[in-house]
Design a protein around this motif. Structure first.
Motif, PDB file in Angstrom:
ATOM      1  N   ALA A  20       0.828  -1.201   0.000  1.00 59.94           N
ATOM      2  CA  ALA A  20       0.000   0.000   0.000  1.00 59.94           C
ATOM      3  C   ALA A  20       0.866   1.257   0.000  1.00 59.94           C
ATOM      4  CB  ALA A  20      -0.926  -0.004   1.206  1.00 59.94           C
ATOM      5  N   PHE A  21       0.381   2.286  -0.696  1.00 64.03           N
ATOM      6  CA  PHE A  21       1.056   3.581  -0.690  1.00 64.03           C
ATOM      7  C   PHE A  21       0.041   4.678  -1.000  1.00 64.03           C
ATOM      8  CE2 PHE A  21       1.202   2.222  -5.082  1.00 64.03           C
ATOM      9  CZ  PHE A  21       1.014   3.382  -5.832  1.00 64.03           C
ATOM     10  N   GLU A  22       0.434   5.910  -0.720  1.00 59.83           N
ATOM     11  CA  GLU A  22      -0.399   7.060  -1.001  1.00 59.83           C
ATOM     12  C   GLU A  22       0.219   7.874  -2.132  1.00 59.83           C
ATOM     13  OE1 GLU A  22      -2.432   8.443   3.090  1.00 59.83           O
ATOM     14  OE2 GLU A  22      -0.247   8.305   3.201  1.00 59.83           O
ATOM     15  N   MET A  23      -0.587   8.200  -3.118  1.00 59.68           N
ATOM     16  CA  MET A  23      -0.157   9.050  -4.221  1.00 59.68           C
ATOM     17  C   MET A  23      -0.767  10.436  -4.046  1.00 59.68           C
ATOM     18  SD  MET A  23      -1.052   8.725  -8.302  1.00 59.68           S
ATOM     19  CE  MET A  23       0.155   7.478  -8.741  1.00 59.68           C
ATOM     20  N   ASP A  24       0.054  11.459  -4.229  1.00 58.76           N
ATOM     21  CA  ASP A  24      -0.435  12.839  -4.184  1.00 58.76           C
ATOM     22  C   ASP A  24       0.517  13.706  -4.997  1.00 58.76           C
ATOM     23  OD1 ASP A  24       1.789  13.315  -2.516  1.00 58.76           O
ATOM     24  OD2 ASP A  24       0.611  13.149  -0.681  1.00 58.76           O
ATOM     25  N   ALA A  25       0.518  15.007  -4.751  1.00 58.90           N
ATOM     26  CA  ALA A  25       1.306  15.928  -5.566  1.00 58.90           C
ATOM     27  C   ALA A  25       2.803  15.728  -5.431  1.00 58.90           C
ATOM     28  CB  ALA A  25       0.950  17.366  -5.209  1.00 58.90           C
ATOM     29  N   THR A  26       3.263  15.150  -4.338  1.00 57.89           N
ATOM     30  CA  THR A  26       4.703  14.974  -4.142  1.00 57.89           C
ATOM     31  C   THR A  26       5.112  13.517  -3.934  1.00 57.89           C
ATOM     32  OG1 THR A  26       4.456  15.407  -1.765  1.00 57.89           O
ATOM     33  CG2 THR A  26       4.990  17.292  -3.181  1.00 57.89           C
TER      34      THR A  26
END
Length: 673
Positions: free
Chosen positions: A622-628
């Motif tokens: 699992a991971f989080e994707m966002d602007a950075t």
């Protein structure tokens, strides 16, 4: 007649004397009586091919060789085989089991012996082999639930083969007077490999056709579970190595009709053959589509061999507009249960099909796959095939399809020796000369470089151009025979030379900080020179992409750092947003070069800035994707369809974007909710 009565008859017969007779080459044979037995086991997981248990009648007696064919016996037929004695250290003496014999060669020996003796000799059927091995027992081994130590010869997966004596007849005979059925060497059987059927059978002879011939009995250098009487193995008929030999039976071929050929798997069913009309994606309008999952777990009752670890993908487009992705599924990367599964994203659909089995040599490790469409209607599939488990001693096989993967040619051994430098990496490509280039890891460890294999005749023959068998010193920058780094991405430059980027075997820059290595070859892979790139090195669980886009630029896709990096100063990379401000981003990025790799002016984090919770599978999780933040690691594979849309897959996720999007600066507005 009930099961208890059958067992009583077996045990009674087993106490009678089984007289041996010898033929003119000193081969001892023993008579095997007629009877019935229960073939197979209630296997699950990797042993599911042993089910269902079904009753088999052996209607005619036959004579079986007491031991496997020896070197001396085989070389009476083929004296040239003596050159192979001691290969890989095994089977040097006259009375050791012959190895390095293919299925056609074993059949030819039987034909020769039949003419010489004036009696019919052949390979045993799989049913005859298991019947003789059980010899009236129903346990895993003819010795009971366990196999005594006297039968065992390095019964574990040996990455580097442990040399043991293969002398025949050194273990006790079973109840019917036969030796060496549990271990020593595997033995060819006459059947094409295929699933069992539940109905009672009389003198079964396997499937009508197939890709693999059955082998039985297990061998040295193999965990003991593969020595069980019911365990099924198989091989490409032309394959041969130090684990496999054979024994013969003296009898006419059974008159039984074979079972039908194996039906196509789901990924090869209902495949459209209508050519697809590709509509070119705008070269000026940026496109980034929502990431979707391609490695979807099949339903439990689908009968698909699907394990907990799914990894190392390859992807290609098809002429009918489909995308085809393949990857290995296994419990452990050194496991024999490893299989290659496939899924389709059919033209016009938004969800990938559930995976189904794509390619599996029974009970062999299958590490490393690649797919490639030559632009003229041919799909190429290259795969590694181990002799046993692990992933070091691989042969390379090639298959082709002219009907969008609905059918495939029989596996061709294009690099038949089971050895290093054969671990296939996704990224098979075609040079401007029309030559095929396949990169393969040169070592089973985390470093050691990458080799290339080249075909100048459309895949019919292949050569490994490297000339230096020694591991080069990548750090000196001197010429060597391998690419620096494993899992390398390779492409051809306009001047005809090859460029590659790899993982590990890093080269330090002027600042003394390790960098991802660049390797260049001006002689199509014979020799390489090394230099540091401007990019940070990558590590475990990460595999990069290097390829030329349809529009001309070179594309590199890699990762800003390894997630286990402890030095905060080496985490992340600097990118520039739409307002011209630099920012630090983390994870998967793309870089573009418009001058053949001299400079890389475009670098973009592979995210559109929208917040997402995703799961990359395999080593990513699992991971989080966002602007950075983009995907932190994964094994990458890429294809670009004729409409110029780029399809990038990691170990679980499918990304879609175009060149215009890569060149567009990101607007950093979206924050984590």
């Amino acid at each position: 007649m009930n099961y208890i009565n059958l067992l009583f008859i077996f045990l009674f017969v087993s106490k009678t004397a089984f007289a041996q007779e010898s033929n003119t080459i000193g081969m001892k044979l023993v008579s095997i009586p007629t009877g019935r037995y229960y073939m197979g086991s209630e296997g699950e997981g990797e042993n599911a091919d042993e089910a269902p248990v079904h009753r088999v009648a052996i209607s005619k007696p036959f004579r079986m060789a007491v031991t496997e064919v020896t070197n001396a016996q085989y070389e009476a037929f083929d004296p040239d085989h003596k050159k192979l004695r001691g290969k890989a250290g095994f089977s040097k003496d006259d009375d050791e089991a012959v190895v390095f014999v293919s299925y056609p060669e074993a059949v030819a020996f039987c034909d020769w012996l039949s003419k010489k003796e004036g009696k019919p000799y052949r390979l045993p059927t799989e049913a005859e082999w298991e019947y003789a091995c059980h010899a009236g027992t129903v346990t895993d081994f003819s010795t009971g639930r366990f196999l005594p130590k006297s039968y065992q010869k390095s019964q574990k997966t040996d990455r580097d083969p442990v040399v043991v004596s293969l002398k025949v007849g050194q273990t006790p005979a079973n109840q019917w007077g036969i030796q060496d059925l549990h271990g020593n060497v595997e033995e060819w059987c006459s059947d094409w490999y295929g699933p069992y059927e539940a109905a009672d059978q009389r003198d079964p002879v396997g499937r009508a056709s197939g890709w693999f011939r059955v082998t039985r009995g297990g061998s040295h250098g193999t965990p003991m579970t593969y020595l069980r009487a019911t365990n099924r193995l198989g091989m490409i008929p032309e394959d041969k190595h130090w684990l496999v030999g054979f024994r013969v039976v003296q009898a006419e071929q059974p008159a039984s009709q074979p079972l039908p050929a194996i039906p196509a798997k789901a990924n090869a069913q209902n495949v459209s053959q209508k050519p697809f009309s590709w509509k070119t994606v705008s070269s000026s309008q940026p496109v980034f589509r929502e990431p979707i999952r391609y490695a979807n777990k099949p339903d439990c009752d689908a009968g698909v061999p699907y394990y907990s670890h799914n990894h190392q993908p390859a992807i290609s487009w098809c002429s009918n507009g489909d995308l085809l992705a393949i990857w290995f599924s296994t419990e452990k990367e050194s496991g024999r249960e490893m299989t290659v599964v496939a899924s389709r994203l059919r033209a016009g659909q938004s969800r990938w099909d559930a995976p189904s089995e794509f390619f599996k040599v029974p009970d062999r490790n299958m590490t490393g796959s690649s797919l490639f469409h030559d632009g003229k209607g041919t799909l190429f599939h290259m795969n590694g095939v181990e002799a046993s488990g692990d992933w070091q001693n691989l042969a390379m096989v090639l298959r082709t399809s002219r009907d969008n993967g609905a059918t495939w040619s029989a596996p061709q051994l294009v690099a038949p020796e089971h050895e290093r430098r054969h671990q296939v990496i996704a990224g098979l490509f075609q040079t401007k000369e029309g030559w095929l280039v396949q990169a393969c890891d040169a070592d089973a460890s985390s470093s050691g470089g990458t080799a290339v294999h080249v075909s100048k005749d459309g895949g019919k023959t292949w050569v490994a151009p490297y000339t230096d068998p020694q591991k080069p010193d990548f750090k000196t920058g001197a010429s060597g025979g391998l690419i620096a780094g494993i899992h390398a991405g390779v492409t051809q430059l306009k001047d005809g030379s090859l460029m590659a980027f790899g993982r590990n075997d890093n080269v330090s820059g002027a600042d003394g900080i390790p960098k991802m290595p660049i390797s260049l070859s001006k002689d199509m892979g014979k020799t390489w020179t090394y230099s540091p790139s401007e990019f940070p090195p990558i590590g475990g669980g990460q595999r990069l992409i290097l390829r030329r886009l349809n529009e001309g630029p070179l594309l590199l896709v890699a990762f800003t750092h390894h997630p286990e990096e402890t030095d905060e100063t080496r985490k992340g990379m600097l990118f520039t947003d739409a307002s011209g401000k630099p920012y630090k981003g983390y994870g998967m990025y793309a870089a573009l070069s418009f001058d053949e790799g001299k400079t890389w002016p475009v670098k973009k984090l592979l995210t559109d800035g929208k917040y997402r919770y995703l799961n990359g599978g395999a080593w990513t999780g699992a991971f989080e994707m966002d602007a950075t933040n983009a995907e932190p690691r994964g094994y990458l594979a890429l294809t670009q369809t004729p409409d110029n849309l780029i399809h990038l897959i990691s170990s679980s996720i499918h990304y879609r974007f175009n060149l215009a999007w890569l060149q567009e600066k990101m607007v950093r507005e979206t924050a984590k909710p």
